[in-house]
Design an enzyme around this catalytic site. Structure first.
Site, PDB file in Angstrom:
ATOM      1  N   ASP A 129       0.555  -1.236   0.470  1.00  0.00           N
ATOM      2  CA  ASP A 129      -0.224  -0.012   0.284  1.00  0.00           C
ATOM      3  C   ASP A 129       0.622   1.605   0.164  1.00  0.00           C
ATOM      4  O   ASP A 129       2.183   1.524   0.665  1.00  0.00           O
ATOM      5  CB  ASP A 129      -0.420  -0.116   1.343  1.00  0.00           C
ATOM      6  N   ASP A 134      -7.830  -7.341   0.747  1.00  0.00           N
ATOM      7  CA  ASP A 134      -7.085  -7.438   1.512  1.00  0.00           C
ATOM      8  C   ASP A 134      -7.757  -7.107   2.875  1.00  0.00           C
ATOM      9  O   ASP A 134      -8.810  -6.337   2.255  1.00  0.00           O
ATOM     10  CB  ASP A 134      -5.839  -6.175   1.473  1.00  0.00           C
ATOM     11  N   CYS A 179     -13.142 -27.392   8.925  1.00  0.00           N
ATOM     12  CA  CYS A 179     -11.593 -26.626   8.304  1.00  0.00           C
ATOM     13  C   CYS A 179     -11.129 -28.201   8.352  1.00  0.00           C
ATOM     14  O   CYS A 179     -11.293 -28.871   9.428  1.00  0.00           O
ATOM     15  CB  CYS A 179     -11.685 -25.792   9.065  1.00  0.00           C
ATOM     16  N   CYS A 182      -7.576 -26.548   8.418  1.00  0.00           N
ATOM     17  CA  CYS A 182      -5.964 -26.540   8.900  1.00  0.00           C
ATOM     18  C   CYS A 182      -5.926 -26.970  10.491  1.00  0.00           C
ATOM     19  O   CYS A 182      -6.139 -28.020  10.453  1.00  0.00           O
ATOM     20  CB  CYS A 182      -6.260 -24.632   9.124  1.00  0.00           C
ATOM     21  N   CYS A 225      -7.336 -26.703  13.000  1.00  0.00           N
ATOM     22  CA  CYS A 225      -8.597 -27.600  13.602  1.00  0.00           C
ATOM     23  C   CYS A 225      -8.096 -28.638  13.234  1.00  0.00           C
ATOM     24  O   CYS A 225      -9.369 -29.521  14.159  1.00  0.00           O
ATOM     25  CB  CYS A 225      -9.918 -26.897  12.139  1.00  0.00           C
ATOM     26  N   HIS A 231      -6.321 -20.094  11.399  1.00  0.00           N
ATOM     27  CA  HIS A 231      -7.369 -20.214  10.751  1.00  0.00           C
ATOM     28  C   HIS A 231      -7.541 -19.468   9.923  1.00  0.00           C
ATOM     29  O   HIS A 231      -8.495 -20.015   8.805  1.00  0.00           O
ATOM     30  CB  HIS A 231      -8.207 -21.435  11.922  1.00  0.00           C
TER      31      HIS A 231
END
Length: 377
Positions: free
Chosen positions: A96, A269, A307, A309, A312, A338
């Site tokens: 940015d 974003d 999930c 991940c 999880c 997560h």
RNA sequence: GCGGGUGUAGCUCAGUUGGUUAGAGCGCCAGAUUGUGGCCCUGGAGGUCGUGAGUUCGAUUCUCGUCGCCCGCC
């Protein structure tokens, strides 16, 4: 709008909604869109290691001109070999420009056509950002995508104030364009214009001559009702260039991502995922889970049943609640992991459903699972 | 055993020269969070003011008894 470094391959457009799937080719790799970009303001995604980001499928991250200029300094990063090397992230980076930060973080002294004079939020020291400086800093950082230096206007600005900011953003864009002298960084113009459709359209018109590899919409999701943001996006959608990625800045709640994609946005974003994680909240396929809440004290099930991940697969809500409650950083790290993984999965699902021609069904199912707080389009 | 001190929210403590619904910080409970100042912000619940009696129009506040704790002396 392609060169040897950047090209956008539009793979499919959903005929009903205009939702798009594509591949953005950059010097540090391809980005499958639509995509969510985790935010690594200070040359790190808070609480996340690059290897973890890669494992959950982060394709590109965002970092920040303003913060890195303050600390450790863009020239230091240049001497370190550029931001990619400095932070050990070899995939694409978008920076940015600092435009938003000088308005949201610093105490402003003066805005003129030349630039913005402000006091640093770190030590109060005085600095002036100009479009030329914003380009120079981003050159030093070496990010793949660099953003134009813009003037943000707050929700609540009247038409005249919003016009001044929009026009100045246009003049600054031209200077950014002139000051940007390499091919291996893609400069994205930013559409401003507050919540006035005529100003938004005019701002877009002013951007178009400078659009090479992408375009961004800024100044949304700044406190206005979501319906108003969607109205502005609906109005802009048919006017946006189709051959480059479109980036909606700062937007990233799950429902806003979905609605953005349905309005033809390719890149997002947002700090939300990592910020709420640090405050003990998870974004899940079943809606928001405030892990801190007492009702999870003895809940020995994973955060999100859908999930896979690392968090999880291995941890329970009761454990996460414990970590958050006692202030252990591991809690924030696991929740950040997560939350980002969840947003990536959501975007992959959207992408696949666009390619497969069933995006409407996918979105319907998304809202059904989200439950109560889901907002209909 | 004697002398002194102390007892107010889960914790650490304010407070009242006797006067409506007794406060703070922390903790707890809940909410917020969208181009990131990780400790932030906004709400909420929670106290027979150790206990018994007395004085008083009125006691968490004054007096006496009693119980607990702390310090010193024996």
């Amino acid at each position: 709008m392609n060169n040897q470094y950047f090209s956008f391959e539009l793979q499919k457009v959903d005929p009903e909604t205009g939702a798009r799937a594509g591949i953005f080719h950059t010097p540090h790799g391809d980005i499958e869109t639509p995509v969510y970009m985790p935010v690594g303001t200070q040359a790190t995604v808070k609480g996340m290691l690059p290897k973890d980001l890669k494992e959950i499928g982060s394709q590109i991250i965002l970092s920040n001109t303003y913060h890195l200029y303050m600390r450790p300094g863009d020239e230091l990063i240049a001497r370190a070999g550029g931001l990619h090397k400095f932070m050990n992230w070899d995939r694409p980076i978008l920076t940015d420009s600092g435009g938003f930060q000088v308005f949201s973080l610093a105490s402003l002294n003066k805005i003129t056509d030349d630039g913005v004079t402000f006091s640093s939020h770190v030590d109060g020291s005085r600095h002036t950002f100009t479009p030329e400086l914003a380009m120079k800093i981003q050159h030093n950082l070496g990010s793949d995508i660099i953003m134009a230096f813009d003037q943000c206007s707050e929700y609540g600005y009247d038409h005249a104030q919003a016009r001044l900011a929009m026009e100045r953003t246009g003049r600054w864009l031209e200077r950014c364009y002139l000051a940007h002298d390499n091919e291996y960084q893609a400069l994205f113009p930013i559409v401003q214009g507050n919540f006035y459709k005529d100003l938004r359209r005019e701002s877009l018109e002013r951007c178009l001559p400078f659009v090479k590899h992408g375009i961004a919409i800024g100044g949304l999701s700044v406190g206005e009702p979501k319906s108003l943001m969607y109205e502005i996006m609906d109005d802009l959608q048919p006017l946006l260039p189709t051959d480059v990625p479109r980036y909606l800045m700062g937007v990233g709640s799950p429902d806003c991502l979905v609605e953005g994609v349905l309005r033809g946005i390719d890149m997002f974003d947002c700090v939300l995922a990592t910020r709420v994680a640090r405050n003990g909240t998870a974004l899940t396929s079943r809606g928001k889970v405030v892990v801190r809440n007492g009702k999870y004290k003895e809940d020995f099930t994973p955060l999100d049943p859908d999930c896979d991940c690392y968090c999880c697969r291995n941890y329970t809500k009761a454990y996460l609640r414990h970590l958050v409650n006692v202030g252990e950083m591991t809690g924030a790290m696991l929740l950040s992991l997560h939350n980002i993984a969840y947003l990536h999965k959501l975007m992959r699902g959207l992408r696949e459903s666009i390619l497969g021609g069933y995006v409407r069904d996918y979105v319907r199912e998304f809202y059904r699972l989200q439950g109560d707080c889901a907002h209909e389009a």
